[in-house]
Design a protein around this motif. Structure first.
Motif, PDB file in Angstrom:
ATOM      1  N   PHE A 227       4.760  27.078 104.323  1.00 45.26           N
ATOM      2  CA  PHE A 227       4.978  28.186 105.253  1.00 45.26           C
ATOM      3  C   PHE A 227       3.812  29.172 105.190  1.00 45.26           C
ATOM      4  CE2 PHE A 227       9.249  26.732 103.934  1.00 45.26           C
ATOM      5  CZ  PHE A 227       9.702  26.306 105.170  1.00 45.26           C
ATOM      6  N   SER A 228       3.278  29.371 103.985  1.00 50.14           N
ATOM      7  CA  SER A 228       2.103  30.214 103.764  1.00 50.14           C
ATOM      8  C   SER A 228       1.565  29.885 102.381  1.00 50.14           C
ATOM      9  CB  SER A 228       2.463  31.711 103.855  1.00 50.14           C
ATOM     10  OG  SER A 228       3.289  32.081 102.758  1.00 50.14           O
ATOM     11  N   GLU A 229       0.393  30.400 102.080  1.00 50.43           N
ATOM     12  CA  GLU A 229      -0.196  30.116 100.767  1.00 50.43           C
ATOM     13  C   GLU A 229       0.620  30.754  99.647  1.00 50.43           C
ATOM     14  OE1 GLU A 229      -3.005  27.666  99.132  1.00 50.43           O
ATOM     15  OE2 GLU A 229      -2.755  28.129 101.255  1.00 50.43           O
ATOM     16  N   PHE A 230       1.228  31.881  99.922  1.00 48.60           N
ATOM     17  CA  PHE A 230       2.033  32.533  98.895  1.00 48.60           C
ATOM     18  C   PHE A 230       3.288  31.721  98.578  1.00 48.60           C
ATOM     19  CE2 PHE A 230       4.788  35.975  97.185  1.00 48.60           C
ATOM     20  CZ  PHE A 230       3.957  36.353  96.136  1.00 48.60           C
ATOM     21  N   HIS A 231       3.874  31.068  99.575  1.00 50.80           N
ATOM     22  CA  HIS A 231       5.015  30.176  99.326  1.00 50.80           C
ATOM     23  C   HIS A 231       4.611  29.022  98.406  1.00 50.80           C
ATOM     24  CE1 HIS A 231       6.956  32.192 102.771  1.00 50.80           C
ATOM     25  NE2 HIS A 231       8.087  31.732 102.260  1.00 50.80           N
TER      26      HIS A 231
ATOM     27  N   VAL B 272      -6.965  29.164 106.323  1.00 49.88           N
ATOM     28  CA  VAL B 272      -5.702  29.852 106.039  1.00 49.88           C
ATOM     29  C   VAL B 272      -4.572  29.030 106.650  1.00 49.88           C
ATOM     30  CG1 VAL B 272      -4.406  31.991 106.331  1.00 49.88           C
ATOM     31  CG2 VAL B 272      -6.894  32.059 106.071  1.00 49.88           C
ATOM     32  N   ARG B 273      -3.584  28.670 105.829  1.00 52.80           N
ATOM     33  CA  ARG B 273      -2.506  27.784 106.277  1.00 52.80           C
ATOM     34  C   ARG B 273      -1.228  28.559 106.570  1.00 52.80           C
ATOM     35  NH1 ARG B 273      -3.169  23.225 101.556  1.00 52.80           N
ATOM     36  NH2 ARG B 273      -3.172  25.112 100.280  1.00 52.80           N
TER      37      ARG B 273
ATOM     38  N   HIS C 204      -7.588  33.113  98.608  1.00 52.67           N
ATOM     39  CA  HIS C 204      -8.110  34.058  99.595  1.00 52.67           C
ATOM     40  C   HIS C 204      -7.203  34.141 100.831  1.00 52.67           C
ATOM     41  CE1 HIS C 204      -9.744  30.090 100.800  1.00 52.67           C
ATOM     42  NE2 HIS C 204      -9.554  30.534 102.026  1.00 52.67           N
ATOM     43  N   SER C 205      -6.258  33.168 100.966  1.00 50.88           N
ATOM     44  CA  SER C 205      -5.319  33.190 102.097  1.00 50.88           C
ATOM     45  C   SER C 205      -4.172  34.164 101.873  1.00 50.88           C
ATOM     46  CB  SER C 205      -4.761  31.786 102.338  1.00 50.88           C
ATOM     47  OG  SER C 205      -5.798  30.872 102.652  1.00 50.88           O
ATOM     48  N   ILE C 206      -4.027  34.690 100.662  1.00 54.66           N
ATOM     49  CA  ILE C 206      -2.986  35.685 100.376  1.00 54.66           C
ATOM     50  C   ILE C 206      -3.579  37.050 100.680  1.00 54.66           C
ATOM     51  CG2 ILE C 206      -1.460  36.624  98.608  1.00 54.66           C
ATOM     52  CD1 ILE C 206      -1.652  33.942  97.163  1.00 54.66           C
ATOM     53  N   THR C 207      -3.122  37.672 101.757  1.00 52.72           N
ATOM     54  CA  THR C 207      -3.750  38.899 102.247  1.00 52.72           C
ATOM     55  C   THR C 207      -2.843  40.121 102.175  1.00 52.72           C
ATOM     56  OG1 THR C 207      -3.059  38.346 104.518  1.00 52.72           O
ATOM     57  CG2 THR C 207      -5.236  37.588 103.813  1.00 52.72           C
TER      58      THR C 207
END
Length: 517
Positions: free
Chosen positions: A289-293, A401-402, A351-354
């Motif tokens: 869903f996102s890099e943080f997930h 960024v995913r 770097h995708s966690i903003t």
């Protein structure tokens, strides 16, 4: 020329031929039957499977579809292959003519009664049977020839006294239970024997030991269609053990799609092998869903490796407290216990966690080395200073960024808003009918969103934004994942139509059970 013509005329004279036959003092010896091998018209006598003629043997292996190197190592392989082809396929599902078994197999503490035609489907049993016939025989090499001659069409099938052969097979594989071995032997007599996923590993191991190719492939097919969080570990390890590449590939593809949304929500995550997890993290097809997930899933996996007695999936706060409990003088990955996990976290795109909240959390748990966090913060600073340009990102496949969403079959539309450096985008899926779907991306104004979406985030007022992007969609069709994707596209996104919408979208005209972008 006259000599040859006269000789030929003499040979063709019927009177001469009859006279020569009457004067023959001894009966004529029956000619050996010859057969052609390969496409170069080389003839061989069947009583001589290998007499030093490597070219003839190579052609014979090609004609029989047998590996040439295997035959050189094990000449019995050639006999077994020929016998397997002579026995008809319709032996299965037919009643054995004689109820008395002619083979007794001693294995796993039991005596299994078998019949000669059926056991030749297994190369292991066939070798044991030929060795059993050769014991105490003055001409052991003639036994395979007798079997071949007895099965040729036109041969009389007179009933002879059954000569029982006792075979012994030792199995040390703990996966091969008596029930699994019985199921494997049952497949010698029946075409379709029902198997459940709980038993398929044992049957697969038994089929491998018996060298029962058709049963082995049937088990592999069943395993590929039965991948779940509870079976993925054992099925993947079985594929590695038996070097069955289609099975290991299927496990990797299944994990790429299900690591974050499914496996990461169950206690079965603890069983995922590190090798498999590393391959999945490096894959450009990995869904999240996102890099943080993805980071949260990986932190949970590490927690479960270090707390093996945990029986229930812990809350995320529990995981954060655990890593925060280590002394602050050194990050977790810099410690001896964390060194083994560094290759996994190098696969993440930090770097995708903003979001500021997520970045504060990374620093608070003291998990990553200080140099990693400084690099991430520096990249964000330079990107914001340059109006959102990500100069540090060079490769779209490994650094993009995913973001992703799941589109279930009952949806008609489904979308997700993503924010990055003051720009707002929406990825959206639309269901047109029961078999037609499309997916696209578009830029939206911050004023079109609820205040909570862009609260505490920067807002860019630039009218145009140059973006390089790629849209991937994966769907499950008949138990197999299929991927649809655009090429890498560079486009200027404006705030009004048509420039606000992606030039290319994905359209799919297939039925499926789940979807991801």
């Amino acid at each position: 020329m006259q000599y040859w013509t006269a000789s030929l005329r003499k040979l063709l004279n019927p009177r001469t031929s009859r006279r020569c036959l009457r004067k023959s003092p001894c009966p004529q010896k029956p000619r050996l039957e010859r057969r052609i091998v390969g496409s170069t018209n080389r003839w061989r006598y069947p009583r001589q499977p290998f007499s030093g003629d490597l070219l003839g043997l190579s052609q014979m292996c090609k004609a029989a579809n047998i590996d040439f190197d295997e035959v050189l190592k094990n000449p019995d392989r050639l006999w077994i292959s020929q016998i397997q082809k002579i026995f008809p396929e319709n032996l299965k599902n037919k009643t054995i003519q004689s109820g008395e078994a002619d083979v007794i197999l001693e294995c796993l503490g039991f005596k299994w009664e078998l019949h000669q035609p059926q056991l030749f489907q297994s190369e292991t049993l066939a070798k044991l049977y030929l060795m059993g016939l050769a014991r105490g025989n003055a001409n052991p090499e003639k036994e395979p020839m007798k079997i071949l001659q007895a099965q040729r069409p036109g041969r009389s099938r007179e009933q002879r006294p059954v000569k029982k052969v006792i075979l012994s097979l030792k199995i040390n594989d703990p996966l091969v239970t008596k029930a699994a071995f019985a199921t494997a032997l049952k497949n010698l007599y029946m075409r379709e024997v029902k198997m459940c996923l709980d038993d398929v590993l044992g049957v697969l191991a038994a089929a491998h030991i018996l060298q029962f190719g058709s049963l082995f492939q049937r088990c592999v097919t069943l395993m590929m269609s039965g991948l779940t969080p509870s079976t993925i570990k054992n099925f993947y390890l079985a594929g590695c053990k038996y070097k069955e590449e289609p099975l290991t590939t299927a496990c990797e593809k299944w994990m790429e799609m299900n690591l974050v949304p499914l496996v990461g929500t169950q206690i079965h995550l603890r069983k995922i092998p590190k090798e498999l997890l590393h391959k999945v993290l490096k894959s450009p097809r990995l869904f999240t869903f996102s890099e943080f997930h993805l980071l949260k899933t990986l932190l949970l996996w590490v927690y479960l490796q270090l707390n093996s007695k945990t029986e229930m999936l812990p809350m995320y706060e529990t995981v954060l407290m655990f890593f925060s409990s280590f002394p602050k003088n050194c990050s977790f990955l810099d410690r001896d216990v964390g060194q083994n996990f560094i290759p996994l976290f190098l696969c993440l795109r930090l770097h995708s966690i903003t979001k500021g909240k997520d970045l504060e959390e990374l620093r608070h748990i003291n998990f990553f080395p200080e140099s990693w966090l400084v690099r991430v913060t520096s990249n964000h600073y330079h990107a914001l200073e340059n109006g959102g340009d990500m100069a540090h990102v060079k490769d779209l496949n490994t650094q993009a960024v995913r973001f992703g969403l799941l589109f279930n079959q009952e949806y008609t539309t489904h979308s997700k808003v993503i924010t990055i450096y003051g720009f707002f985008f929406e990825i959206k899926g639309v269901k047109h009918d029961s078999t037609s779907y499309s997916f696209h991306m578009q830029r939206i104004r911050h004023t079109d969103l609820e205040c909570a979406v862009y609260e505490n985030t920067p807002i860019s007022l630039r009218a145009e934004r140059l973006v390089t992007y790629e849209i991937r969609a994966q769907t499950l069709v008949d138990g197999k994942w299929q991927e649809f994707r655009t090429s890498q596209i560079t486009q200027k996104f404006g705030l009004v139509k048509p420039s606000c919408r992606s030039h290319v979208s994905i359209s799919i005209f297939q039925s499926f059970s789940s979807y991801s972008l």
